[in-house]
Design a protein around this motif. Structure first.
Motif, PDB file in Angstrom:
ATOM      1  N   ASP A 173     -22.395  -0.057  -4.059  1.00  0.00           N
ATOM      2  CA  ASP A 173     -22.666  -1.398  -4.573  1.00  0.00           C
ATOM      3  C   ASP A 173     -21.434  -1.841  -5.347  1.00  0.00           C
ATOM      4  N   ALA A 174     -20.613  -2.675  -4.730  1.00  0.00           N
ATOM      5  CA  ALA A 174     -19.361  -3.095  -5.350  1.00  0.00           C
ATOM      6  C   ALA A 174     -19.535  -4.292  -6.272  1.00  0.00           C
ATOM      7  N   GLY A 175     -20.766  -4.713  -6.515  1.00  0.00           N
ATOM      8  CA  GLY A 175     -20.992  -5.903  -7.332  1.00  0.00           C
ATOM      9  C   GLY A 175     -21.454  -5.623  -8.740  1.00  0.00           C
ATOM     10  N   VAL A 176     -21.497  -4.351  -9.155  1.00  0.00           N
ATOM     11  CA  VAL A 176     -22.018  -4.013 -10.480  1.00  0.00           C
ATOM     12  C   VAL A 176     -20.946  -3.301 -11.294  1.00  0.00           C
ATOM     13  N   LEU A 177     -21.141  -3.281 -12.612  1.00  0.00           N
ATOM     14  CA  LEU A 177     -20.197  -2.599 -13.498  1.00  0.00           C
ATOM     15  C   LEU A 177     -20.451  -1.104 -13.544  1.00  0.00           C
ATOM     16  N   PHE A 178     -21.708  -0.696 -13.418  1.00  0.00           N
ATOM     17  CA  PHE A 178     -22.009   0.729 -13.344  1.00  0.00           C
ATOM     18  C   PHE A 178     -23.385   0.924 -12.730  1.00  0.00           C
ATOM     19  N   VAL A 179     -23.610   2.150 -12.248  1.00  0.00           N
ATOM     20  CA  VAL A 179     -24.901   2.544 -11.680  1.00  0.00           C
ATOM     21  C   VAL A 179     -25.347   3.802 -12.402  1.00  0.00           C
ATOM     22  N   ASP A 180     -26.585   3.807 -12.883  1.00  0.00           N
ATOM     23  CA  ASP A 180     -27.109   4.937 -13.664  1.00  0.00           C
ATOM     24  C   ASP A 180     -28.283   5.569 -12.924  1.00  0.00           C
ATOM     25  N   HIS A 181     -28.108   6.830 -12.516  1.00  0.00           N
ATOM     26  CA  HIS A 181     -29.197   7.603 -11.931  1.00  0.00           C
ATOM     27  C   HIS A 181     -29.746   8.632 -12.921  1.00  0.00           C
ATOM     28  N   GLY A 182     -29.316   8.535 -14.165  1.00  0.00           N
ATOM     29  CA  GLY A 182     -29.763   9.499 -15.158  1.00  0.00           C
ATOM     30  C   GLY A 182     -28.858  10.714 -15.212  1.00  0.00           C
ATOM     31  N   ASP A 183     -28.794  11.456 -14.108  1.00  0.00           N
ATOM     32  CA  ASP A 183     -27.946  12.652 -14.074  1.00  0.00           C
ATOM     33  C   ASP A 183     -26.542  12.345 -13.569  1.00  0.00           C
ATOM     34  N   CYS A 216     -17.006  -1.245 -33.734  1.00  0.00           N
ATOM     35  CA  CYS A 216     -15.859  -0.415 -34.108  1.00  0.00           C
ATOM     36  C   CYS A 216     -14.747  -0.504 -33.075  1.00  0.00           C
ATOM     37  N   CYS A 217     -15.133  -0.612 -31.817  1.00  0.00           N
ATOM     38  CA  CYS A 217     -14.154  -0.666 -30.726  1.00  0.00           C
ATOM     39  C   CYS A 217     -13.735  -2.095 -30.391  1.00  0.00           C
ATOM     40  N   VAL A 218     -14.297  -3.076 -31.108  1.00  0.00           N
ATOM     41  CA  VAL A 218     -13.968  -4.491 -30.936  1.00  0.00           C
ATOM     42  C   VAL A 218     -14.206  -4.936 -29.491  1.00  0.00           C
ATOM     43  N   VAL A 219     -15.386  -4.589 -28.978  1.00  0.00           N
ATOM     44  CA  VAL A 219     -15.791  -5.002 -27.634  1.00  0.00           C
ATOM     45  C   VAL A 219     -17.231  -5.491 -27.699  1.00  0.00           C
ATOM     46  N   PRO A 220     -17.670  -6.290 -26.715  1.00  0.00           N
ATOM     47  CA  PRO A 220     -19.075  -6.711 -26.696  1.00  0.00           C
ATOM     48  C   PRO A 220     -19.987  -5.514 -26.457  1.00  0.00           C
ATOM     49  N   PRO A 221     -21.153  -5.480 -27.090  1.00  0.00           N
ATOM     50  CA  PRO A 221     -22.083  -4.379 -26.851  1.00  0.00           C
ATOM     51  C   PRO A 221     -22.678  -4.411 -25.458  1.00  0.00           C
ATOM     52  N   TYR A 222     -22.686  -5.578 -24.841  1.00  0.00           N
ATOM     53  CA  TYR A 222     -23.204  -5.708 -23.477  1.00  0.00           C
ATOM     54  C   TYR A 222     -22.428  -6.819 -22.798  1.00  0.00           C
ATOM     55  N   ARG A 223     -21.892  -6.544 -21.622  1.00  0.00           N
ATOM     56  CA  ARG A 223     -21.077  -7.515 -20.909  1.00  0.00           C
ATOM     57  C   ARG A 223     -21.889  -8.168 -19.813  1.00  0.00           C
ATOM     58  N   ASP A 224     -21.897  -9.495 -19.805  1.00  0.00           N
ATOM     59  CA  ASP A 224     -22.671 -10.243 -18.820  1.00  0.00           C
ATOM     60  C   ASP A 224     -22.149 -10.002 -17.412  1.00  0.00           C
ATOM     61  N   GLY A 225     -23.092  -9.985 -16.474  1.00  0.00           N
ATOM     62  CA  GLY A 225     -22.734  -9.963 -15.071  1.00  0.00           C
ATOM     63  C   GLY A 225     -22.206  -8.628 -14.605  1.00  0.00           C
ATOM     64  N   GLY A 226     -21.742  -8.598 -13.381  1.00  0.00           N
ATOM     65  CA  GLY A 226     -21.172  -7.394 -12.802  1.00  0.00           C
ATOM     66  C   GLY A 226     -19.752  -7.659 -12.366  1.00  0.00           C
ATOM     67  N   GLN A 227     -19.192  -6.736 -11.563  1.00  0.00           N
ATOM     68  CA  GLN A 227     -17.810  -6.930 -11.153  1.00  0.00           C
ATOM     69  C   GLN A 227     -17.687  -7.936 -10.016  1.00  0.00           C
ATOM     70  N   ALA A 228     -18.841  -8.429  -9.514  1.00  0.00           N
ATOM     71  CA  ALA A 228     -18.768  -9.453  -8.469  1.00  0.00           C
ATOM     72  C   ALA A 228     -17.966 -10.659  -8.937  1.00  0.00           C
ATOM     73  N   GLN A 229     -18.024 -10.931 -10.243  1.00  0.00           N
ATOM     74  CA  GLN A 229     -17.320 -12.098 -10.762  1.00  0.00           C
ATOM     75  C   GLN A 229     -15.801 -11.915 -10.741  1.00  0.00           C
ATOM     76  N   GLY A 283     -20.385 -15.630  -5.030  1.00  0.00           N
ATOM     77  CA  GLY A 283     -20.760 -14.240  -4.818  1.00  0.00           C
ATOM     78  C   GLY A 283     -22.222 -13.964  -5.096  1.00  0.00           C
ATOM     79  N   LEU A 284     -22.993 -15.002  -5.404  1.00  0.00           N
ATOM     80  CA  LEU A 284     -24.404 -14.849  -5.750  1.00  0.00           C
ATOM     81  C   LEU A 284     -25.243 -15.841  -4.962  1.00  0.00           C
ATOM     82  N   SER A 285     -26.528 -15.535  -4.835  1.00  0.00           N
ATOM     83  CA  SER A 285     -27.455 -16.518  -4.281  1.00  0.00           C
ATOM     84  C   SER A 285     -27.729 -17.574  -5.346  1.00  0.00           C
ATOM     85  N   PRO A 286     -28.155 -18.782  -4.961  1.00  0.00           N
ATOM     86  CA  PRO A 286     -28.465 -19.801  -5.965  1.00  0.00           C
ATOM     87  C   PRO A 286     -29.506 -19.335  -6.976  1.00  0.00           C
ATOM     88  N   GLY A 287     -30.544 -18.622  -6.494  1.00  0.00           N
ATOM     89  CA  GLY A 287     -31.577 -18.156  -7.415  1.00  0.00           C
ATOM     90  C   GLY A 287     -31.038 -17.149  -8.419  1.00  0.00           C
TER      91      GLY A 287
END
Length: 361
Positions: A173-183, A216-229, A283-287
């Protein structure tokens, strides 16, 4: 006789001195007893920026993590820049890790398809149940080891086609910033390493700690969107039939239940043509685009106003507060009330550094 400060080696710092940049990360940077052990595996051609991300981010979590670095043979590692780094450990430390991070490294067509056998041997030392994390091209090593087979994963968008050709058993999935499967977690390129490390803190210790680390790291705690943008897409020639004017029109009416028919009608297109052109341009559907814009405005209102959640939902175009809660949980992993508490709690006190800028990290 004390050394002249200009000639004093770093190891000869006066007793009691502390790295001022380290002080910015807050107290308690030394690992606490029983801290979660993270080992960062530096491969030949490692990218220096991403190599340092786990230590900088996880090391800012008040001693909750012990972050170590390792090479495949205990020797210095050539980076993709004009410098060489000397990790503090050899591959044996991987057997002690609770989490192993593989940062990106320079790839050739040959090394992408057939990684260094020493790298695969080092990875085989990892205990079953250890959490694995890749940043950017680090996913190529995990995939070559068979650790991503049958799983959804990501890497830098520019390498997506090559990755799919090499590892068809991985659902890329090249449109997201990360994928988490837990392990196993995989992240996209460069700064997405910050995103996935903050996500680890959030999963392990909650939003409050993650938000503090982000500040502390001077970054947003959560970044909007994925890498599709960020993906380079050939845009249609500028014309009056593009969807840009309709997107601007929709942004002024997010509180309304905008349908695909209404959007296509405004653009003077059939719904099918509009949906195709919209995806080509965004890169997105209208919805999906509408949902992202509504969530962006909802987050702003949650951070900057005292409006009840029901009113926030109405103001941004969600039919009910339940709908807002569901979408925000899917997008950010938290409920509206928790999101608001986290960001309100993180606002700097009067006199704090950065107060004048109005940024809350």
């Amino acid at each position: 006789m004390p050394l002249d400060p200009a000639t004093r080696p770093a190891s000869a710092a006066p007793s009691g001195d502390r790295d001022l940049a380290g002080h910015a990360a807050g107290p308690g940077r030394d690992p606490l007893p029983g801290a979660h052990k993270v080992v960062v595996l530096a491969l030949d051609g490692v990218y220096p920026f991403e190599l340092g991300i786990p230590h900088r981010v996880l090391g800012s979590a008040g001693g909750r993590y012990e972050v170590l670095s390792a090479s495949v043979d205990g020797r210095p590692v050539r980076t993709d820049s004009d410098l060489t780094v000397t990790p503090g450990h050899g591959p044996e430390v991987l057997a002690e890790a609770d989490t192993v991070v593989v940062p990106p490294y320079a790839l050739s067509p040959a090394s992408a398809a057939t990684p260094d056998p020493q790298a695969l041997a080092a990875l085989s030392r990892v205990r079953p149940g250890t959490r694995l994390v890749s940043i950017c091209t680090g996913a190529f090593l995990l995939a070559a080891a068979g650790l991503l087979d049958g799983r959804r994963a990501t890497t830098h968008w520019a390498l997506a086609h090559h990755f799919r050709e090499l590892f068809p058993r991985v659902e890329l999935d090249a449109g997201v910033l990360f994928v988490d499967h837990g392990d196993v977690l995989t992240s996209a390129g460069a700064a997405s390493g910050v995103d996935v490390c903050l996500h680890l803190v959030r999963q392990d210790h909650g939003s409050e700690v993650a938000n503090h680390v982000a500040r502390c790291c001077v970054v947003p705690p959560y970044r909007d969107g994925g890498q599709a943008q960020y993906i380079e897409r050939p845009l249609p020639p500028a014309s009056t039939t593009g969807t840009g004017p309709t997107r601007d029109w929709a942004l002024q009416r997010l509180e309304l239940p905008l349908s695909l028919d209404e959007l296509a009608g405004h653009a003077a297109m059939s719904t099918r043509t509009f949906a195709r052109r919209f995806r080509e341009e965004t890169g997105l559907s209208p919805g999906r685009w509408l949902t992202q814009q509504r969530l962006r405005r909802a987050r702003h209102l949650l951070e900057s106003s005292d409006l009840p959640v029901e009113r926030v939902a109405h103001e941004v175009g969600f039919a009910t507060a339940t709908s807002l809660r569901r979408h925000l949980a899917a997008e950010a992993g938290v409920a509206p009330s928790a999101y608001r508490r986290t960001f309100r709690a993180s606002e700097p006190a009067a006199g704090d550094v950065g107060e004048a800028s109005g940024h809350g990290g």
